[in-house]
Structures are given as C-alpha cells and as structure tokens.
Design an enzyme around this catalytic site. Structure first.
Site, mmCIF file in Angstrom:
data_model
loop_
_atom_site.group_PDB
_atom_site.id
_atom_site.type_symbol
_atom_site.label_atom_id
_atom_site.label_comp_id
_atom_site.label_asym_id
_atom_site.label_seq_id
_atom_site.Cartn_x
_atom_site.Cartn_y
_atom_site.Cartn_z
ATOM 1 N N GLU A 103 2.599 5.009 -4.152
ATOM 2 C CA GLU A 103 2.544 6.066 -5.206
ATOM 3 C C GLU A 103 3.976 6.608 -5.518
ATOM 4 O O GLU A 103 4.194 7.129 -6.639
ATOM 5 C CB GLU A 103 1.415 6.919 -4.969
ATOM 6 C CG GLU A 103 0.288 6.524 -5.162
ATOM 7 C CD GLU A 103 -0.240 5.527 -4.253
ATOM 8 O OE1 GLU A 103 -1.030 4.604 -4.320
ATOM 9 O OE2 GLU A 103 0.233 5.690 -2.848
ATOM 10 N N ASP A 148 0.927 -1.124 0.124
ATOM 11 C CA ASP A 148 0.148 -0.082 0.005
ATOM 12 C C ASP A 148 0.859 1.179 -0.075
ATOM 13 O O ASP A 148 2.301 1.280 0.066
ATOM 14 C CB ASP A 148 -0.994 -0.165 1.376
ATOM 15 C CG ASP A 148 -1.867 1.033 1.257
ATOM 16 O OD1 ASP A 148 -2.297 1.654 0.110
ATOM 17 O OD2 ASP A 148 -2.754 1.121 2.306
#
Length: 944
Positions: free
Chosen positions: A469, A466
């Site tokens: 980005e 997770d």
C-alpha cells in the site's frame, strides 16, 4: 418480491423536482463536531430525525459553486461565485472546465487548474466503437453554474450537477451529482455487503490504499487495500453507462438519497470520463480499452493453490501438500508466505526451509508450481539494499534532510547520509521502500536483478506481492503492537511531522480514511499504517501524498516485467494493492478476511466488483484467513471458491490447519468441486482469453438490478431487471454460452433459493443433472455431498476436458464438448487455446488456436460444425466426447459422418437416455480439431 420499476423511476423524478429539498452535503465530517463549529463555517446546523439514516446535521447552504465567466469553444472559465466558501482552504477564484470526446464515444470532462499534479499512469486510452453518444450541456441560475451529461439516444441525463456543491481548492475538491437511478455498482476498494449501492441513506466510503483487512461482520465503510474511483450505473430503461474519475489522491464518495453522490478528493484535478455503453458488457469493454485490458494468466495459474502463513518449516508444507495430494484433490500450486524467509527478509531462505529448491524441483516433476511472497520493503543493513545503493536505485525519501529521523538513520551506514525514509515491517531492522516511479530505470533494474538472483536459487513460477500500500508498522505510535511481539525487535517507529504545519500529513480535510479509521483525529492520520505523506519519489518529482495510492500498481508493473524476463514465461503476479489498470499486470485476492459466513458472502460480491474494475483474476482466501475455520464453512467455501479464477486456501499464523484434507467431508467435497473446475478449465481459460483480448469480464452478475439479457438461440430478445442481494454469478457476460453458479452461503443450509432468468437452463449438478430446469425463483436441494447448484444456459456449447490432478496433466487429455441447446435446438461456443505459458506481446502475433462451435438439431438428426478461425502451432489433443442435453430422439450411431466420411462411433461407451434425453458420444480420436478449417460432424436419428 420483484421491484416495481415504475416506482423507482417516479421516486427519482420526485427527488429532483424543483422545490423539493435536495440531499444534504456534509459540512462537518470530522468527529466530535458541534453547532458552534458548524455555524462558524457558515453552514446550516439542523439535527434530523432517523427517517433518513446518516443524514448530516451540519450541511452546506445552497449556492456553493462557481459561475461562468467566459467560454471559448469547449473550454469554460469558471469564477468563484458569491455563495458559501470552502471551510478547508482558499477556493481557487478561477478554474477551467474542458470537454473533449475520445474516439467519438468516451466523453471527458476535466475541471482543474493547469500545472497541478496528474497521476503518472500510462493508460492506453483506446476506445470501443458504439452507436451511442453523450453530450455535455451547461446551465446556470442564481449565480450557480452546473453541467449535465446526456445520453443522446434517449435524452436522459446520466450526470446532473445542478445539486450544486462544486468546490475547488488546493487540498479540497468536491463535485456532486444526481444519478438517473439507484442501480449503481462499483467504487472501491471496500467490503460491500451488497453489490448495488444503497441510496436510502447517507453512506460515505473511503478510498485510500491501506493495510486494512475487510470487516464483513457488519456494515463497514472503511477503505481497504486499493483505490478504484469507477462505477457503472443502470438507467431506468436498461441502458448502462460508466464513470471513471482519474485521481490518485486520498478520496471518498458519499451515496445519498436523490439518488445522488458527492465525490471529494484532496489533490489533483477532477478528470472525469464517461463511457456510454449502452450494455453493461460494452461499458466494461470501453472502460478496459481505456485503462488497459487484463493480463492473460498462465494456464496453470487457474489451478488450485494451497497456502498458509505459519508453516513451521518445509516439512509442514510437505505434509499439508502431501495430504491434499493423497486425498486425490486436484492441486497445482504450493504458495510460500513469509515463513520461508530468513527473518522475513526478501530474497532469502531460512534454515527450517533447507532443501526448498529440491522440493520445488520435485513439485515440478509432479507438474506443480510454486509461488513465493515478496514484500517491497528491504532491510537497510542487508546485501540487497547495498546492491541497490551501488546501482543507484531509489527509495521513497524525506522531502529534505531536516525531516530525517537521525536516531534511526545513524544505525545504518548505507543509509546514514541519505534522505531515505526508513520504516518498520516484518524484518528485524528498519527498511526502505523501493521507488518504482524512478524515471532513471535503475530501481526497476535492481528489482529485476534481485528476483533473477533469487530465482537462480529457488525456481519459482509466479510471484505474490503483499504489503504494497505500502504498509508500515506503528507509524506515529509511541507503543506499536510489535513492542509486545516476541518475534519482532522494538525498532523505533516512524514518526511523521504532525505539529500542525505539515499540509501533507495534516491537510485541513483528511477524508473518511482518517475520520472513520480510529474513531477520532487524535489517533488516526493519513499516514497511519503507511509512510509519511510528506515524502517524495523520483528525486522529488512526486509527492508521496499524491502517488501513495499508485504504489501497488507501480510495483506490479515492474514485478510482472521482471517475472517474465527472468522465467521467459508469462506466469502470474498477484498483488494486494491495486489501482485502475492493475489488471494489466496482476491479479488480486480480497485480503485478510475472517473465517465467517459473512466473509464467504462478501467474497462473492468482491470478486464481481473486481471483474468490473478490470481484474478478473481474483478470489478470496478460501475458508477465511483470520480466526479459526470450521468444517461446514470450509466445505462451502471450497465449493464456491472452485468457481473463482484465483482459487487459494490460505489462513493465518497460530490457527489450526484448514486445508481440505483436515476433514474427510471437506476433502470429498473439494475433490468433487475441483474435478468439476478442472474439467471446465478450457472454458474458464477461454473466458480469460476473451477478457484479455476484448476487455470482457469473467464473472458476471445475473441477479441484481443489472440488466440481464434474455436469449433465444444466442439472439437478445428481452431485457429484465432484478433487485436482490447478488449472491450468485455467471461465468461470462452477454454471450450465450454461460454457466450460472448459486453457491451455498448460509450455515446449516441444505437447500438453495435462487433465480433462473427467463431462458432455457439445464442442471450441471447432482440434482437432475442434464435435465431442463424451469426458470424463475426456485428451491433446489444442496446437501454437502452435492456439488453446489450449477446451471448451463440453453444455446451454449461449452468446451471441457477430462480432468486429472494438475492442469498440466489435464491439458493432455482429450477435449470434450457439452452441448446445451436452446428451444430451437441450437448452441454456439468458442475455445481459445495456446501453450498455456508463452508471453503475450500481442494477440495479433501470439500463437493460439480459436475454434467456434455451432450445433443445430432437428427431429431427423443433428450437425456440429467446428470452424477454426485462428490457426496456431500448439499440438492439440483430439475431441473424444460430446455430451448433448435435451436430445429429442435416439440417434443412429451408424449414421455419423465427419466431413462426409463415415465415423465408427464406439457404441460400447456411447449412450442415449430416453428418460433424461441425454446423448453421450464417446469415441477415441473422434475429431482431430486441426484436420480441417471447417469440420462437420453429421448424424441422423433412428426412424420411428
């Protein structure tokens, strides 16, 4: 109402007819623009009425582009023409355009300058043979060069840049084109409220990997977690093609009337690949052969997963898992979010989770699995960080020492004299972000070692990655949100150089990701929620500005390799941030959705899009992640989610539990849905096997402008087109054995309106189970006590298995075969089967079985032939049940023979209904699938 296809074709011709004003190309995308700024750029200011929504008031004059200076073979030298100049940097005076053909079918058009950045992604670049070819043609007029890509078989332009607008500068690249139709699908990652793009207005979609949850409550074109510059287009005659722009910089695309699109990026080159199809399935295969085919998940990874963010400790996980198991709901996987960590640090377990490994061992004893979450960021005063430094692992760094925030750096002796860029995420103290592009391999080795060390303490089976980005809290904010959070210290936030001279964090053109995010330039940057784009990776070889969108992909590559190395099994990795080829290494969930009916609907579309992107192991947070779910919504979401490959119930901190055991009605509906899913897992697994082996999708789109192929006994006889909101889906693509799902997606609905294409269909749910259902637009009952509407197409032989409460236990149960004949009494199907967990190095050497099913019936009897086309060593259960729909007359149960030998059918458990025309054959140890390479079960009917 069905669309008038002739009208759509005529509309396209009118839009591109010479003399008709073409689409406007925005010259002032920044917020708060005005006429003075517009005209200072040499652009046209012309406010428009609302007849074309979103049309820019400030737009480029005609003639923007290049002319042809010279040509040598397939290389064209283009020179900046006398038209308008680029407002966002000096145009390159000379650029090159090169064309090439890969494998005789894929056309590459590359516009750029030698030596510029190119994404360091290792695609296989394989091709799939096809009779279709594409041609590159050029033209020019009035000092303007343009090119077209043409399908040779129909002489149709599929890409036509006569619209103009080619711009190529260091940090602003633009290309515009007309499209052959409005039937375009793809681009991402965004929350799309319809699968097909809307060309009746101007819409700009951002593409920058950012920690941004989807907003499905209304039209929102904000970029989300990943970047996928790929689309598929259906041409007016039904041919399909795909286009992939290989670029990893921040970028955007505007869809506009014409139909047309304008693509912009702020780095690299314009490296474009055209896939000729001509069918949607072949386009997908061609694209995935090029970027890499999806990984094959472990069989258990197709089971139901239970998760939440906000468990108070291990005891609460035990309670919720126990409640679901006690309700008899099939459940395979417990998922641990960051709650299990010691102050949210990777590779640690806190005191409230004491005994976690013992519980994992207990779950393993129940044939369940466990997946923990790992974030990439590592605290800078933490033992794993020290081990990383000792091993020579690399982290994302500042470009030079003068940029280092020394007030932060001096707090951490291990990072004090380094250029490591320290940020803030969940842990209490500042963190570094591993550099998975490290060419020395030391970072990758350290990551693997940390996972191995933690696995020795907690024997996890898969990995959820997770925040990759990568996400960073409070970048450039004086008062970030965590200053007001009692569970997080007030760590000094990361500040990027934003004094106007930093071309990486403040390029002249900052894309939709900035102009739309935050509303204005004063509080939004490319670095918002992430790291400073002036950073570097691999000892300065790569600018973070260029490779940021690859971070999730590079982490997934190394995490999958580490998981397989540590466990010795293929497991499954699920990643939030993705880029083309991510499906080779990981699955994806659709992010931090909200518990709303709108989010339920967009999750159907999102799963279809990610199948198109080559990531079929995909699904949503069932029942919604943000906000409080409710009984009806959760029930309908559980029913729908049971048909997505990645199937996980998950919600956020501070909200009530929403697992299906919370409500008796949801528990009952989930049990029914999950048992159906587990019964058909051999079919779902076979679809994933085909996707991994051949590059196919698992979920397909039957009711859009996608060409939907009509079958007569497995033979394509007709193509049809439909143009409606895509809210139903198929479990395969362009093969005759397919299951169509029409989920219930609206509050209070007790019926479902759906479309069954012109073929033979049978009901697989409570309404007229086993009966043939008329094709066309129909309304079927859908009370909450029913399974949602599910249908099987005639001509399908679908493998299944008696279900139990875990995939491991189900795998030991006898196989079944559902036969749904077409009008001619035939059906075909396939079963792929391996041990469910061995690593697939190559399908050529992988140990698996493949069985092809071929069923034929006449008025006098029937024959089922099973051919083993691939011999594996995995022990198989027998096939004990065969269920046949639309069987015309009673069988003679004493006439059955298997490869010529008499078979004693159990007439106590086998039945035939003259009312429903359903034949149910049930006999223990009926067929040993490995007894012969060709097995023939033959029987006759009772003589009238």
């Amino acid at each position: 109402m069905k669309p008038n296809l002739q009208y759509f074709s005529l509309l396209f011709l009118l839009c591109v007819e010479p003399g008709i004003a073409g689409p406007r190309i925005d010259c002032l995308p920044e917020p708060s623009g005005n006429q003075t700024v517009c005209e200072s750029r040499g652009c046209i200011w012309n406010p428009v009425d609302n007849d074309i929504d979103g049309a820019p008031w400030c737009y480029f004059k005609d003639g923007v582009g290049y002319n042809l200076a010279s040509q040598i073979g397939s290389t064209y030298i283009l020179r900046k023409n006398n038209g308008p100049r680029n407002p966002w940097g000096a145009d390159f005076e000379n650029i090159q355009l090169r064309t090439s053909t890969i494998g005789g079918s894929v056309l590459n058009v590359k516009i750029g300058v030698d030596g510029r950045y190119e994404p360091p992604v290792d695609f296989p670049r394989e091709t799939i043979s096809t009779s279709e070819t594409l041609s590159f043609t050029t033209a020019s007029s009035d000092d303007l060069f343009w090119f077209s890509v043409i399908r040779n078989s129909t002489n149709r332009k599929i890409f036509d840049t006569s619209l103009g607008g080619l711009i190529f500068s260091d940090q602003f690249l633009q290309l515009s084109t007309y499209l052959p139709s409005e039937n375009m699908y793809g681009w991402g990652e965004n929350a799309h409220q319809s699968l097909k793009h809307n060309f009746s207005r101007y819409l700009t979609w951002g593409m920058l990997a950012r920690d941004q949850p989807p907003n499905s409550g209304n039209l929102d074109t904000m970029n989300l977690y990943g970047v996928h510059p790929f689309y598929m287009c259906l041409e007016p005659d039904g041919n399909a093609h795909g286009v992939f722009i290989f670029n990893s910089n921040p970028q955007e695309v505007t869809t506009a009337p014409g139909p047309s699109l304008i693509y912009r990026t702020i780095g690299g080159n314009l490296d474009i690949y055209f896939f000729p199809g001509p069918t949607p399935a072949l386009v997908t295969q061609q694209y995935l052969a090029f970027i890499g085919k999806p990984f094959l998940p472990s069989y258990w990874a197709l089971g139901y997963q239970l998760s939440r963010y906000g468990y108070s400790g291990l005891d609460e996980m035990k309670q919720r898992v126990g409640a679901v198991r006690d309700a008899g709901i099939p459940l395979d996987i417990a998922v641990a979010d960051i709650d299990y960590m010691n102050r949210y640090k990777d590779f640690s377990t806190n005191d409230n989770w004491a005994g976690f490994e013992d519980y994992v061992k207990q779950m393993h004893g129940w044939n369940m699995k466990m997946i923990p979450i790992f974030d990439p960021a590592v605290e800078a005063d933490y033992l794993p960080f020290q081990r990383a430094m000792s091993m020579g692992a690399k982290f994302i760094e500042w470009d030079d020492y003068s940029q280092v925030q020394q007030d932060i750096q001096k707090l951490y002796p291990m990072a004090k004299d380094t250029k490591i860029m320290l940020g803030v995420v969940w842990p209490d103290h500042h963190v570094g972000f591993p550099d998975f592009l490290d060419s020395t391999g030391k970072t990758q080795a350290w990551w693997r070692d940390e996972l191995e060390l933690y696995h020795s303490k907690l024997t996890f089976d898969g990995i959820w990655i997770d925040m990759n980005e990568p996400a960073n809290f409070g970048t450039n904010e004086l008062h970030p949100w965590y200053f007001d959070d009692n569970d997080h210290p007030n760590d000094a936030p990361l500040f990027c150089p934003t004094n106007g001279s930093n071309q990486w964090d403040l390029p002249l053109f900052q894309t939709h990701a900035v102009y739309y995010y935050g509303g204005n330039q004063n509080n939004a940057y490319l670095s918002s929620k992430t790291l400073c784009l002036t950073g570097v990776q691999n000892n300065g070889s790569y600018r973070f500005y260029d490779v940021k969108n690859l971070y999730g992909l590079t982490e997934a590559i190394q995490t999958q390799a580490a998981l397989m190395d540590v466990t010795g099994k293929r497991g499954a990795v699920v990643s939030r941030s993705t880029f083309p080829s991510a499906g080779r290494y990981a699955g994806h969930w659709l992010g931090d959705n909200t518990a709303r009916w709108e989010d339920l609907r967009t999750s159907v579309i999102g799963a279809q899009e990610f199948n198109l992107f080559g990531i079929p192991y995909v699904g949503s947070d069932v029942c919604g992640f943000l906000g409080q779910s409710n009984e009806e919504l959760c029930l309908r979401w559980q029913q729908m989610g049971a048909f997505h490959s990645f199937f996980r119930n998950h919600n956020t901190l501070g909200e009530p539990a929403q697992d299906p055991a919370v409500w008796p009605s949801v528990a009952s509906a989930t049990k029914t849905a999950n048992l159906f899913r587990y019964q058909y897992l051999p079919y779902l697994f076979s679809l994933h096997f085909q996707a991994s082996q051949n590059g196919l999708t698992v979920v397909h789109f039957p009711k859009t402008s996608f060409c939907f192929l009509q079958y007569k006994c497995g033979v394509i006889v007709e193509r049809r087109y439909y143009d409606t909101l895509m809210l139903q889906f198929l479990r395969c693509e362009e093969i005759p054995s397919s299951i169509l799902v029409a989920p219930v997606l609206y509050q209070g609905a007790v019926t479902t309106n759906l479309y069954l294409p012109n073929d033979v269909w049978y009901s697989l749910f409570d309404y007229k189970y086993g009966s043939q259902i008329d094709a066309g637009y129909i309304i079927v009952p859908s009370p909450t006590t029913y399974r949602i509407p599910v249908f099987v197409r005639g001509g399908s032989a679908v493998p299944r298995q008696t279900p139990t409460t875990t995939t491991t236990m189900s795998r030991h149960n006898p196989f079944e075969l559902l036969v749904a004949p077409c009008q001619m009494g035939r059906a075909v199907g396939v079963l792929y089967w391996d041990d469910g967990q061995k690593i697939v190095d190559s399908f050529d050497t992988h140990d698996f079985h493949q069985f092809n099913f071929n069923y034929n019936s006449t008025s006098s009897g029937a024959q089922l032939t099973i051919s083993r086309t691939r011999k594996g060593t995995v022990v198989l259960p027998t096939m004990d049940i065969i269920e046949i729909f639309n069987y015309p007359s009673p069988p003679n149960f004493r006439s059955f023979t298997l490869n010529g030998s008499t078979v004693n059918i159990n007439v106590q458990s086998s039945t035939y209904s003259g009312i429903t025309k359903t034949l149910y054959i049930s006999t223990k140890n009926l067929i040993d699938l490995t007894s012969s390479d060709v097995i023939s079960l033959v029987w006759s009917n009772v003589l009238k």
